[in-house]
Scaffold this motif. Sequence first.
Motif, PDB file in Angstrom:
ATOM      1  N   TRP A  77       0.827  -1.302   0.005  1.00 27.09           N
ATOM      2  CA  TRP A  77      -0.064   0.055   0.031  1.00 27.09           C
ATOM      3  C   TRP A  77       0.824   1.325  -0.096  1.00 27.09           C
ATOM      4  CZ3 TRP A  77      -0.573   4.105   3.123  1.00 27.09           C
ATOM      5  CH2 TRP A  77      -1.792   5.109   3.026  1.00 27.09           C
ATOM      6  N   LEU A  78       1.871   1.309   0.833  1.00 31.29           N
ATOM      7  CA  LEU A  78       2.710   2.102   0.771  1.00 31.29           C
ATOM      8  C   LEU A  78       3.643   2.788  -0.431  1.00 31.29           C
ATOM      9  CD1 LEU A  78       3.166   3.892   3.454  1.00 31.29           C
ATOM     10  CD2 LEU A  78       5.052   2.385   4.163  1.00 31.29           C
ATOM     11  N   PRO A  80       3.456   3.239  -3.609  1.00 26.38           N
ATOM     12  CA  PRO A  80       3.186   4.406  -4.798  1.00 26.38           C
ATOM     13  C   PRO A  80       3.547   5.598  -3.836  1.00 26.38           C
ATOM     14  CG  PRO A  80       1.185   3.231  -4.156  1.00 26.38           C
ATOM     15  CD  PRO A  80       2.114   2.404  -3.482  1.00 26.38           C
ATOM     16  N   TYR A  81       3.275   5.871  -2.578  1.00 25.44           N
ATOM     17  CA  TYR A  81       3.765   6.889  -1.666  1.00 25.44           C
ATOM     18  C   TYR A  81       5.068   7.160  -1.647  1.00 25.44           C
ATOM     19  CZ  TYR A  81      -1.207   6.682  -0.206  1.00 25.44           C
ATOM     20  OH  TYR A  81      -2.603   6.949  -0.440  1.00 25.44           O
ATOM     21  N   ARG A  82       5.800   6.087  -1.835  1.00 29.75           N
ATOM     22  CA  ARG A  82       7.239   6.135  -1.391  1.00 29.75           C
ATOM     23  C   ARG A  82       7.979   7.295  -2.076  1.00 29.75           C
ATOM     24  NH1 ARG A  82       7.816   1.402   1.377  1.00 29.75           N
ATOM     25  NH2 ARG A  82       7.130   0.211  -0.515  1.00 29.75           N
TER      26      ARG A  82
ATOM     27  N   ARG B  20      -3.911  11.043  -3.762  1.00 29.12           N
ATOM     28  CA  ARG B  20      -2.651  10.714  -4.535  1.00 29.12           C
ATOM     29  C   ARG B  20      -2.443  11.040  -5.949  1.00 29.12           C
ATOM     30  NH1 ARG B  20      -0.746   6.207  -6.086  1.00 29.12           N
ATOM     31  NH2 ARG B  20      -2.571   5.076  -4.696  1.00 29.12           N
ATOM     32  N   LEU B  66      -2.468  15.959  -0.489  1.00 30.51           N
ATOM     33  CA  LEU B  66      -1.563  14.948   0.327  1.00 30.51           C
ATOM     34  C   LEU B  66      -0.561  15.739   0.790  1.00 30.51           C
ATOM     35  CD1 LEU B  66      -1.418  11.943   1.031  1.00 30.51           C
ATOM     36  CD2 LEU B  66      -0.150  11.563  -1.259  1.00 30.51           C
ATOM     37  N   PRO B  68       2.602  13.573   2.286  1.00 28.33           N
ATOM     38  CA  PRO B  68       2.987  12.235   2.583  1.00 28.33           C
ATOM     39  C   PRO B  68       4.156  12.145   3.531  1.00 28.33           C
ATOM     40  CG  PRO B  68       3.928  12.933   0.530  1.00 28.33           C
ATOM     41  CD  PRO B  68       3.016  14.013   0.963  1.00 28.33           C
ATOM     42  N   LEU B  71       4.317   9.464   6.467  1.00 29.03           N
ATOM     43  CA  LEU B  71       4.305   8.242   5.946  1.00 29.03           C
ATOM     44  C   LEU B  71       5.689   7.645   5.916  1.00 29.03           C
ATOM     45  CD1 LEU B  71       1.559   7.916   3.249  1.00 29.03           C
ATOM     46  CD2 LEU B  71       1.262   7.120   5.621  1.00 29.03           C
ATOM     47  N   ASP B  75       7.367   4.192   6.717  1.00 27.91           N
ATOM     48  CA  ASP B  75       8.260   3.358   5.827  1.00 27.91           C
ATOM     49  C   ASP B  75       9.667   2.902   6.520  1.00 27.91           C
ATOM     50  OD1 ASP B  75       8.627   2.604   3.094  1.00 27.91           O
ATOM     51  OD2 ASP B  75      10.069   3.868   3.473  1.00 27.91           O
TER      52      ASP B  75
END
Lengths: 100, 100
Positions: A77-78, A80-82, B20, B66, B68, B71, B75
């Motif tokens: 899930w994470l 694409p945010y990376r 996103r 967003l 991010p 996150l 991560d």
Amino acid sequence: MSAYAALAEPHRRQILDLLREGERPVTELVKRLDLSQPGVSKHLKVLREAGLVVVRTEGKQRVYALRPDPLAEVDQWLEPYRRLWSSRLDALERHLEENP
Amino acid sequence: MSAYAALAEPHRRQILDLLREGERPVTELVKRLDLSQPGVSKHLKVLREAGLVVVRTEGKQRVYALRPDPLAEVDQWLEPYRRLWSSRLDALERHLEENP
DNA sequence: TGCTCATATTTCCATATGGAAATATGAAAT
DNA sequence: ATTTCATATTTCCATATGGAAATATGAGCA
């Protein structure tokens, strides 16, 4: 309970971190967790139900081991945010994507 | 609220997924979320408090975007676990580490 | 000013949550 | 069989949570 929800609790993340070093009996976890034994057992139950740990009975002890598989879903899930925080140019990149 | 806790709610993850694609006014989110407007606003508040989104007022609308950054912590926490499911040899690897 | 659209907040309710304390269970040792 | 150690479960309690419904706020428009 979902892996996401299981991770919401700091103590549970701590437990997983401890088990990352290797399997551990409950006593050991209690010693290192500043949490009562029932408290630890409760959290272990949640982690078990989320599939994040497995137990094995060894004599008098119950030995817990990490089962990281459900974390893979979180990781995916994470994914694409990376890229969004991986460079200082994020804000710009996003802006360009939204305004092609 | 921590980023971990914010992610525990499926609707909130969905909202982040929608954002996103780019910033969106609340109406748009409501349309796409099978959730009442107050429901969406409540979750947006949580996400705001977790630092995962930011708002901007644009005329009559409130446009959410967003953010991010929080996150990244998730991560990072996940990082040492990543190798544990990345290969089929996990169980063996762990076993060898624990029994050097 | 009064109206309307967009959104936030409040209220109500049922349910879940985490911790502390007490108690129960189960295996091993005596 | 009784005790002891390790762990799980239960009970109690205070607090948080999510959703639905109603209401409030605030900006722009007639």
